[in-house]
Enzyme design. Sequence first.
Site, PDB file in Angstrom:
ATOM      1  N   ARG A  15      25.750   8.037 -45.816  1.00 34.18           N
ATOM      2  CA  ARG A  15      25.783   7.097 -46.032  1.00 34.18           C
ATOM      3  C   ARG A  15      26.671   6.015 -47.122  1.00 34.18           C
ATOM      4  NH1 ARG A  15      20.166   3.829 -47.369  1.00 34.18           N
ATOM      5  NH2 ARG A  15      20.591   2.161 -49.324  1.00 34.18           N
ATOM      6  N   THR A 124      51.948  35.384 -52.458  1.00 31.10           N
ATOM      7  CA  THR A 124      50.418  35.433 -52.073  1.00 31.10           C
ATOM      8  C   THR A 124      49.521  34.758 -52.398  1.00 31.10           C
ATOM      9  OG1 THR A 124      48.171  36.505 -54.102  1.00 31.10           O
ATOM     10  CG2 THR A 124      49.772  34.918 -55.180  1.00 31.10           C
ATOM     11  N   HIS A 173      19.595  -1.232 -83.153  1.00 29.87           N
ATOM     12  CA  HIS A 173      18.508   0.005 -82.986  1.00 29.87           C
ATOM     13  C   HIS A 173      17.448  -0.729 -82.400  1.00 29.87           C
ATOM     14  CE1 HIS A 173      19.598   2.813 -86.239  1.00 29.87           C
ATOM     15  NE2 HIS A 173      19.861   1.805 -87.361  1.00 29.87           N
ATOM     16  N   SER A 298      12.582  -6.452 -53.305  1.00 32.13           N
ATOM     17  CA  SER A 298      11.490  -5.126 -53.535  1.00 32.13           C
ATOM     18  C   SER A 298      10.655  -5.713 -52.226  1.00 32.13           C
ATOM     19  CB  SER A 298      10.354  -6.334 -55.464  1.00 32.13           C
ATOM     20  OG  SER A 298       9.461  -5.188 -54.332  1.00 32.13           O
ATOM     21  N   ASN A 306      17.387  -7.448 -58.539  1.00 31.32           N
ATOM     22  CA  ASN A 306      16.928  -6.326 -58.665  1.00 31.32           C
ATOM     23  C   ASN A 306      18.876  -5.670 -59.443  1.00 31.32           C
ATOM     24  OD1 ASN A 306      14.515  -6.017 -59.592  1.00 31.32           O
ATOM     25  ND2 ASN A 306      14.596  -4.919 -57.912  1.00 31.32           N
ATOM     26  N   SER A 343      37.210  29.981 -55.805  1.00 29.18           N
ATOM     27  CA  SER A 343      37.477  29.092 -53.762  1.00 29.18           C
ATOM     28  C   SER A 343      36.857  28.753 -53.529  1.00 29.18           C
ATOM     29  CB  SER A 343      38.100  30.862 -53.450  1.00 29.18           C
ATOM     30  OG  SER A 343      38.248  29.885 -52.368  1.00 29.18           O
TER      31      SER A 343
END
Length: 462
Positions: A15, A124, A173, A298, A306, A343
């Site tokens: 998406r 390595t 608050h 909606s 929204n 990894s």
Amino acid sequence: MSSSALTALSPLDGRYAATLAALRPLLSEFGLIHRRVQVEIEWFIALSDLGLPEFAALPAPERARLREIVAAFTEADAQAIKDIEKTTNHDVKAVEYWIKQRLAGEPALAQAARHGEFVHFACTSEDINNTSHGLMLKAARDTVLLPALDGVIATLAGMARSLAAVPMLSRTHGQTASPTTVGKEIANVVARLQAARERIAAVKLLGKMNGAVGNYNAHLAAYPEIDWEAFSRGVVEQQLGLSFNAYTIQIEPHDYMAELFDAVTRSNTILIDFARDVWGYVSLGYFKQRLKAGEIGSSTMPHKVNPIDFENAEGNLGLANALLAHLSQKLPISRWQRDLTDSTVLRNMGVALGYALLAWSSLAKGLAKLEINEAALAADLDAAWEVLAEPIQTVMRRHGLPNPYERLKELTRGKAITRESIQAFIQTLELPEAEKQRLLAMTPANYIGKASELASKLGAAQ
């Protein structure tokens, strides 16, 4: 089922694929293979400059051609390496074999081809992997992530300044509190984000090229007279542009990755806080959202617009932080000199940072839709005259009036207060006339302290 955007397991590749297009070539498996080729070739070129009797310095045209292979690396090249891996069952060895094939197949690389065994010499796999991961993160951070975050910060900074003088009721608050301005509240977020952004940018991206357990064992076995630590530092710092880590086990310990991911997490947490606040302000009507033709809020309530961009941002910021937290907690842990658990986890760097980038994009989209609703802000302020209890009792304290806090508490706490009732109280106070007139002129909308000034000077030298 075929592999497509519709069948992708991750929405990042389904998406939201278009939104993350800039990140995909950098943090995908293609990006990892590409950087492995780059590191192998830079190591190979650097070895030719050591003055080894067995490996003379490569001529300039061959160096240029080798680096051109890196610059022009394609998906077809990456697939060819994956095809070799089907036989080797080892991804880094497949890169080594592919480079040797390229050397052997190009007449313009004749000298390089004669010295093909110096590809991956004394290395390595983790010498190649850790530096590749560093290069991946450097490119992603510097060319995609920081510019995206800077875009969000710049938008917010512009809003902070343009809305610096627009008064707004605070809600500590969840209750009415001393007024502020819209711009000042946004400026608070900008200041936090700027500091968090600098922490992301300041992380040193490390690399090591010191062999199987970090001691240059194989290097010294072949050429004991060479200062391999100095040589490796030069490759890591000068040719790859990373910072050298001299003390490692088989892997670079990933502490810098944890630091980087924690820094991104901190930025995301600040933005979660902001997204929730904006969601609330939209709900209160402080902000309107610009309409987009044809868009539906909606499936059953036609009136709805929204705040989906801020909701999407919050959700994806949470996903990003969950993954980034696991990366930062897991990656620095490796049993003894190396285990392989890092990894598979490292392959999810792009997923974790992808969710962050997706969230930042949603925020930018949401911010572009916002319009200030000064009428709603003004109405909210005009319904909250009780907030002037703070300045009135503070002025009373200055002038020695008895029980100022208690008298204002009795007047206002839990009661509906109007302009008339608050001004009637002021008239009863035994204050100097100038002070009384100053309080009478005060309204919730102009009781904003230095909010406007602080927002206006955002970014100026403090």
